[in-house]
Design a protein around this motif. Sequence first.
Motif, mmCIF file in Angstrom:
data_model
loop_
_atom_site.group_PDB
_atom_site.id
_atom_site.type_symbol
_atom_site.label_atom_id
_atom_site.label_comp_id
_atom_site.label_asym_id
_atom_site.label_seq_id
_atom_site.Cartn_x
_atom_site.Cartn_y
_atom_site.Cartn_z
ATOM 1 N N ARG A 234 -12.352 -63.881 -10.475
ATOM 2 C CA ARG A 234 -12.370 -63.234 -10.467
ATOM 3 C C ARG A 234 -11.163 -62.149 -9.445
ATOM 4 N N ARG A 235 -10.280 -63.544 -8.762
ATOM 5 C CA ARG A 235 -9.013 -63.521 -8.346
ATOM 6 C C ARG A 235 -9.454 -62.818 -6.739
ATOM 7 N N PHE A 236 -9.886 -63.590 -5.889
ATOM 8 C CA PHE A 236 -10.284 -63.333 -4.685
ATOM 9 C C PHE A 236 -9.424 -62.943 -4.033
ATOM 10 N N TYR A 237 -8.902 -64.220 -4.688
ATOM 11 C CA TYR A 237 -7.592 -64.811 -3.398
ATOM 12 C C TYR A 237 -6.740 -64.503 -3.079
ATOM 13 N N GLN A 238 -6.307 -63.699 -4.103
ATOM 14 C CA GLN A 238 -5.131 -62.658 -4.165
ATOM 15 C C GLN A 238 -5.203 -61.554 -3.351
ATOM 16 N N GLN A 239 -3.854 -61.001 -2.500
ATOM 17 C CA GLN A 239 -4.436 -59.516 -2.248
ATOM 18 C C GLN A 239 -5.196 -59.127 -1.125
ATOM 19 N N LEU A 240 -5.512 -59.886 -0.288
ATOM 20 C CA LEU A 240 -7.168 -60.222 0.298
ATOM 21 C C LEU A 240 -7.368 -58.879 0.955
ATOM 22 N N HIS A 241 -6.568 -58.437 1.922
ATOM 23 C CA HIS A 241 -6.758 -56.863 2.340
ATOM 24 C C HIS A 241 -7.710 -56.091 1.647
ATOM 25 N N GLN A 242 -7.501 -56.192 0.070
ATOM 26 C CA GLN A 242 -8.201 -55.253 -0.437
ATOM 27 C C GLN A 242 -9.607 -55.825 -0.636
ATOM 28 N N HIS A 243 -9.319 -56.946 -0.529
ATOM 29 C CA HIS A 243 -11.479 -57.239 -0.474
ATOM 30 C C HIS A 243 -11.955 -57.780 0.984
ATOM 31 N N GLU A 244 -11.279 -56.923 2.076
ATOM 32 C CA GLU A 244 -11.315 -57.388 3.498
ATOM 33 C C GLU A 244 -13.022 -56.843 3.788
ATOM 34 N N THR A 245 -13.868 -56.083 2.655
ATOM 35 C CA THR A 245 -14.878 -55.351 2.563
ATOM 36 C C THR A 245 -15.713 -56.602 2.482
ATOM 37 N N LEU A 246 -15.370 -56.713 1.294
ATOM 38 C CA LEU A 246 -17.051 -57.889 0.570
ATOM 39 C C LEU A 246 -16.547 -59.401 1.591
ATOM 40 N N PHE A 247 -15.109 -59.469 1.548
ATOM 41 C CA PHE A 247 -15.701 -60.820 2.586
ATOM 42 C C PHE A 247 -16.339 -60.478 3.794
ATOM 43 N N ARG A 248 -16.237 -59.270 4.507
ATOM 44 C CA ARG A 248 -16.596 -59.234 5.464
ATOM 45 C C ARG A 248 -18.491 -59.140 5.673
ATOM 46 N N ARG A 249 -18.810 -58.870 3.998
ATOM 47 C CA ARG A 249 -20.317 -58.964 4.090
ATOM 48 C C ARG A 249 -20.626 -59.943 3.880
ATOM 49 N N ILE A 250 -19.821 -60.634 2.793
ATOM 50 C CA ILE A 250 -20.297 -62.668 2.691
ATOM 51 C C ILE A 250 -19.916 -62.970 3.686
ATOM 52 N N ARG A 251 -19.378 -62.551 5.147
ATOM 53 C CA ARG A 251 -19.545 -63.601 6.720
ATOM 54 C C ARG A 251 -21.215 -63.169 7.177
ATOM 55 N N LEU A 252 -21.198 -61.967 6.853
ATOM 56 C CA LEU A 252 -22.418 -61.776 7.828
ATOM 57 C C LEU A 252 -23.833 -62.058 7.075
ATOM 58 N N LEU A 253 -23.166 -62.346 5.973
ATOM 59 C CA LEU A 253 -24.740 -62.771 5.152
ATOM 60 C C LEU A 253 -24.829 -64.339 4.548
ATOM 61 N N SER A 254 -23.814 -65.057 5.016
ATOM 62 C CA SER A 254 -24.212 -66.410 5.284
ATOM 63 C C SER A 254 -23.432 -66.443 6.893
ATOM 64 N N LEU A 255 -24.182 -66.151 7.361
ATOM 65 C CA LEU A 255 -24.187 -66.037 8.993
ATOM 66 C C LEU A 255 -25.950 -65.485 9.396
ATOM 67 N N CYS A 256 -26.090 -64.655 8.869
ATOM 68 C CA CYS A 256 -27.170 -64.658 8.588
ATOM 69 C C CYS A 256 -28.270 -65.947 7.637
ATOM 70 N N ILE A 257 -27.355 -66.967 7.002
ATOM 71 C CA ILE A 257 -28.587 -67.317 5.915
ATOM 72 C C ILE A 257 -28.159 -68.653 6.923
#
Length: 401
Positions: A234-257
């Motif tokens: 999915r090339r999420f490791y490229q152009q990290l700024h474009q996936h910032e919203t996704l990373f924020r959601r993953i961070r919150l979800l993974s923290l809560c779990i």
Amino acid sequence: MSLHPTSPQERLEVLDQIRGFALLGILLANMAFFASPVVYIQMAGIDEWESLGDKLALWGIQFFAEAKFFTMFSFLFGLGFVLFMERAEAKGYSVLPLFTRRLVVLFIIGMIHAFFIWAGDILMLYSVLSFILLFFRRSSPKTLLAWAVGLWAVPVVVVTLLLAPGFGGEFSDPQWEQSAYHYIERSIAAYGSGTFLEITAQRMFDYLFMAINSIFVAPLVLAMFLTGLYVGKRRFYQQLHQHETLFRRIRLLSLCIGVPAALLQVYSHQQMLHTGLTLYQWLHFVSVCVAGPGLCFFYITSLLQLCRRQRWQRRLAYLAPVGRMALTNYLLQSIICTLLFYNYGLGLYNQVAPVWWVIIAAVLYPLQVCFSRIWLGHFRYGPAEWLWRSLTYWSWQPLKK
């Protein structure tokens, strides 16, 4: 045109930083295994440490490090396979023979590590499971994610089916405990006062004993491999700024779990030792399977967030050289710690409490940061990486800059 390894200039700095951070967690998680017969102590149901400081250190290691960083390395290994595969194919080479040779060399390094340095090696397991990645190299991201979730669930379901009939009772067995006490005495005698040959024999025994239990770890490792492969496709490791919203959601979800699961991991481990109930044994295993990936992804997404902040970029830059020499530093941790604890070194085996495990890691890791930075100032690769690359590409690679 000859195929050559990825040059330092081509590497993704942020992946090296994450890999470097993971090495600190690996060191912390492995300290108990370097310093004591912790596997057999847990088998015997012994709560060995009484002081509050030692308990807090042990709980801290269990909460923050245990199972969180081998999963992180597994994820990075799967992501690295994508980069390796795409680059080989771009040059017109077949992935299969090249990647096969790479894994065979890694297996040999792991075998030397396991039998002559430290029994807790994970490289052989990585190399064997990595062959399965070849069957998934053409799979769609959706298929990879489905397999990853399914493989994560396998050990949870299997252990549940095995332990469910005994949820109301204890899992202690006098014969099992007697064997555990025998293994504890045998380990202390070998590592604490044995000759190199006696220590080597004990290492082989320990590795084979733990390899039997790796049947429950292997699906989780493979699930993280495939998750890394998914992220790579999915090339999420490229152009990290474009996936910032996704990373924020993953961070919150993974923290809560991850945080509740890690708390349950520590709590169930203590209850398992004190009560001997099968229910807590099951809770501990399930919480490890959830907390490991949970906090792993929280750590990764947090580092991705920090690396975009200017004041953190210089701080995190110190982690990159450690990550670029990940194999060398992993082996060095084993060499240095076994010299501290085994009889052919200082002979401190089973004499050092958990507080000192944390102190040793806090001293050793910065030394590895300095060493890696100095080494890579003069050389292209770490010594183990250079050997691995040279044997993979079947030609001696230039080492000096």
